[in-house]
Design a protein around this motif. Sequence first.
Motif, PDB file in Angstrom:
ATOM      1  N   GLY A 302      73.239  -1.684  60.047  1.00 52.57           N
ATOM      2  CA  GLY A 302      72.074  -0.711  59.900  1.00 52.57           C
ATOM      3  C   GLY A 302      72.748   0.573  60.096  1.00 52.57           C
ATOM      4  N   LEU A 303      73.813   0.968  59.503  1.00 52.11           N
ATOM      5  CA  LEU A 303      74.451   2.317  59.895  1.00 52.11           C
ATOM      6  C   LEU A 303      74.579   3.107  58.364  1.00 52.11           C
ATOM      7  CD1 LEU A 303      77.703   1.247  61.814  1.00 52.11           C
ATOM      8  CD2 LEU A 303      75.485   2.345  62.761  1.00 52.11           C
ATOM      9  N   PRO A 304      74.553   4.262  58.506  1.00 50.23           N
ATOM     10  CA  PRO A 304      74.557   5.100  57.011  1.00 50.23           C
ATOM     11  C   PRO A 304      75.851   4.760  56.281  1.00 50.23           C
ATOM     12  CG  PRO A 304      73.937   6.608  58.931  1.00 50.23           C
ATOM     13  CD  PRO A 304      74.623   5.438  59.704  1.00 50.23           C
ATOM     14  N   GLU A 305      75.709   4.646  54.989  1.00 51.54           N
ATOM     15  CA  GLU A 305      76.876   4.404  54.279  1.00 51.54           C
ATOM     16  C   GLU A 305      78.158   5.057  54.464  1.00 51.54           C
ATOM     17  OE1 GLU A 305      79.208   2.191  51.303  1.00 51.54           O
ATOM     18  OE2 GLU A 305      77.064   1.760  52.131  1.00 51.54           O
ATOM     19  N   GLU A 306      78.029   6.204  54.845  1.00 54.95           N
ATOM     20  CA  GLU A 306      79.344   7.168  55.048  1.00 54.95           C
ATOM     21  C   GLU A 306      79.986   6.567  56.167  1.00 54.95           C
ATOM     22  OE1 GLU A 306      80.618  11.861  55.735  1.00 54.95           O
ATOM     23  OE2 GLU A 306      78.615  11.281  55.866  1.00 54.95           O
ATOM     24  N   ILE A 307      79.319   6.376  57.410  1.00 56.27           N
ATOM     25  CA  ILE A 307      79.920   5.837  58.494  1.00 56.27           C
ATOM     26  C   ILE A 307      80.265   4.229  58.386  1.00 56.27           C
ATOM     27  CG2 ILE A 307      79.450   5.049  60.964  1.00 56.27           C
ATOM     28  CD1 ILE A 307      79.220   8.133  60.436  1.00 56.27           C
ATOM     29  N   ILE A 308      79.680   3.539  57.625  1.00 58.77           N
ATOM     30  CA  ILE A 308      80.157   2.113  57.127  1.00 58.77           C
ATOM     31  C   ILE A 308      81.643   2.452  56.554  1.00 58.77           C
ATOM     32  CG2 ILE A 308      79.926   0.214  55.445  1.00 58.77           C
ATOM     33  CD1 ILE A 308      78.048  -0.063  58.219  1.00 58.77           C
ATOM     34  N   ALA A 349      81.629   4.980  67.957  1.00 59.74           N
ATOM     35  CA  ALA A 349      80.867   5.119  69.351  1.00 59.74           C
ATOM     36  C   ALA A 349      79.796   6.057  69.043  1.00 59.74           C
ATOM     37  CB  ALA A 349      82.026   5.771  70.377  1.00 59.74           C
ATOM     38  N   GLY A 350      79.672   6.955  68.233  1.00 57.71           N
ATOM     39  CA  GLY A 350      78.620   8.091  68.037  1.00 57.71           C
ATOM     40  C   GLY A 350      77.567   7.083  67.282  1.00 57.71           C
ATOM     41  N   SER A 351      77.892   6.347  66.412  1.00 56.78           N
ATOM     42  CA  SER A 351      76.727   5.805  65.559  1.00 56.78           C
ATOM     43  C   SER A 351      76.130   4.339  66.338  1.00 56.78           C
ATOM     44  CB  SER A 351      77.307   5.013  64.334  1.00 56.78           C
ATOM     45  OG  SER A 351      78.060   6.274  63.607  1.00 56.78           O
ATOM     46  N   ILE A 352      77.011   3.785  67.057  1.00 52.71           N
ATOM     47  CA  ILE A 352      76.277   2.533  68.009  1.00 52.71           C
ATOM     48  C   ILE A 352      76.216   3.037  69.477  1.00 52.71           C
ATOM     49  CG2 ILE A 352      76.762   0.252  68.665  1.00 52.71           C
ATOM     50  CD1 ILE A 352      78.359  -0.095  66.106  1.00 52.71           C
ATOM     51  N   GLY A 353      77.061   3.512  70.185  1.00 57.86           N
ATOM     52  CA  GLY A 353      77.044   3.979  71.496  1.00 57.86           C
ATOM     53  C   GLY A 353      76.460   3.143  72.638  1.00 57.86           C
ATOM     54  N   THR A 354      76.820   1.840  72.302  1.00 58.82           N
ATOM     55  CA  THR A 354      76.209   1.036  73.542  1.00 58.82           C
ATOM     56  C   THR A 354      77.256   0.593  74.742  1.00 58.82           C
ATOM     57  OG1 THR A 354      77.002  -1.031  72.414  1.00 58.82           O
ATOM     58  CG2 THR A 354      74.700  -0.280  72.120  1.00 58.82           C
ATOM     59  N   PRO A 355      76.888   0.566  76.158  1.00 54.70           N
ATOM     60  CA  PRO A 355      77.559   0.372  77.073  1.00 54.70           C
ATOM     61  C   PRO A 355      78.631  -0.784  76.726  1.00 54.70           C
ATOM     62  CG  PRO A 355      75.771   0.946  77.977  1.00 54.70           C
ATOM     63  CD  PRO A 355      75.379   0.732  76.283  1.00 54.70           C
ATOM     64  N   GLU A 356      78.281  -1.742  75.966  1.00 62.98           N
ATOM     65  CA  GLU A 356      79.131  -2.866  75.921  1.00 62.98           C
ATOM     66  C   GLU A 356      80.043  -2.648  74.924  1.00 62.98           C
ATOM     67  OE1 GLU A 356      75.731  -2.559  75.308  1.00 62.98           O
ATOM     68  OE2 GLU A 356      75.119  -3.605  77.428  1.00 62.98           O
ATOM     69  N   LEU A 357      80.182  -1.613  74.028  1.00 62.97           N
ATOM     70  CA  LEU A 357      81.171  -1.336  73.053  1.00 62.97           C
ATOM     71  C   LEU A 357      82.443  -0.921  73.750  1.00 62.97           C
ATOM     72  CD1 LEU A 357      82.004  -1.232  70.350  1.00 62.97           C
ATOM     73  CD2 LEU A 357      81.084   1.167  70.361  1.00 62.97           C
TER      74      LEU A 357
END
Length: 422
Positions: A302-308, A349-357
């Motif tokens: 579910g991330l933008p293509e550029e980030i993928i 991190a900026g795209s997902i940013g969950t504490p579990e990462l």
Amino acid sequence: MAIDVERLNELVGRYKQDPESVYNTWFVDSPERLKAFRSIRRGVIDVVDAIRTDRFGNDFKGSPLETVLESITEQRQVFDGAAHPFYWKPKLRIPDIYENDEHKRMFGEFLRRCLLSTDADRLNREIVALDKCRIKGLGPAVANILYFLHPTIMPPFNTAIVRGFNALFTDRKPLGKWTAYLEMRQVIVEVNEQIGSALSKDLGALTGLLFDVGVGKISLDGDSSEALAREREQIEKVVRKRHREMALERQEENEHLKIQHHLTAIGRALGYRVHVAGNDRNRQFNGDSLAAMTLSELPELGLPEEIIQTVSLIDVIWLAKAHDQIVCAFEVEKSTSIYSGMLRLLDLAGSIGTPELQLFLVAPDGREKEVLAQLCRPAFQQLGDVAFRYILFQELCDHCQSICKLGDDHRVMLKIAKCKPF
């Protein structure tokens, strides 16, 4: 311009067949080359923003421009010495983008406009406009930055490239003039179109040929014996240097692959699905194929293509078994820029940013001070709850088998990981 296409194609053929040419050692056989483009582009954005907000400083050292040039020069070969023109020379007061606020602003605006444009004519006009600003000490060395922004439009530029260009096209282009660079650029683009698919749309391939001609690595007449007789010491020095570089790169690649294999084995032993950088999947270590051990591609995140595209170049990623969630990401560094690897993790991190990462930089033991210095950058102090740690090569190698045998989940990695002391 009229060129002898048959002669040029013969030269290109020798260039591509030489295992130590720039084409084979940097252009087509260097995963780090591809990884550098986004990190350098992001670094240029930081330069523009620092100038705009008056945070650029009055020296090359410590400026965001230094980070950009570090990432470029660590590409080696063609870009050796690319940072030198930007060093602050106090006796000459050049380049005067450090003390002259107006020239600093003009330089920042030039980079901003080049970032936004993908049109060759527009970029040429921006160069002409910059040249008219008469910023002392700021010449076509800037083209090495432009290449990483627009590799199919702007070629790199240095002494060896100019020397190779003049030798190949019987010209006398001078160094240090934007007008000469633009004239060279036009010829390089036209020649690249005439030889068609022999090289690449990326001008780095043809520019690498000019570089190898310029340093004497490739003889124009196809017979190196005459060239060696004329300039034996200089040319043999170039060849010996390339031998050493290749030996070092092979050693580093083997170490990099070994660490990737360890991280892949650990991830699988802990029950995770593993993804490795796409350009490394077809490699093997001790008879184990990374392709057989890892996912063929990242699941839908579910991330933008550029980030993928950026995330897919991260060296090793662990994903949860039951769902498409990234648990850990690892960047394995060697002699390449630590900052560029950290930027890819920062994008994630900026795209997902969950504490579990969990984010890990895995680096050679001798580079620990560099890692700590990079962790002091403001960008890595603003990750919120996301943890950013580093692991040293020897620690990972020493404990790999124990972790595979005794570890329960990713938290076991925290026992060998370190973070910046505060």
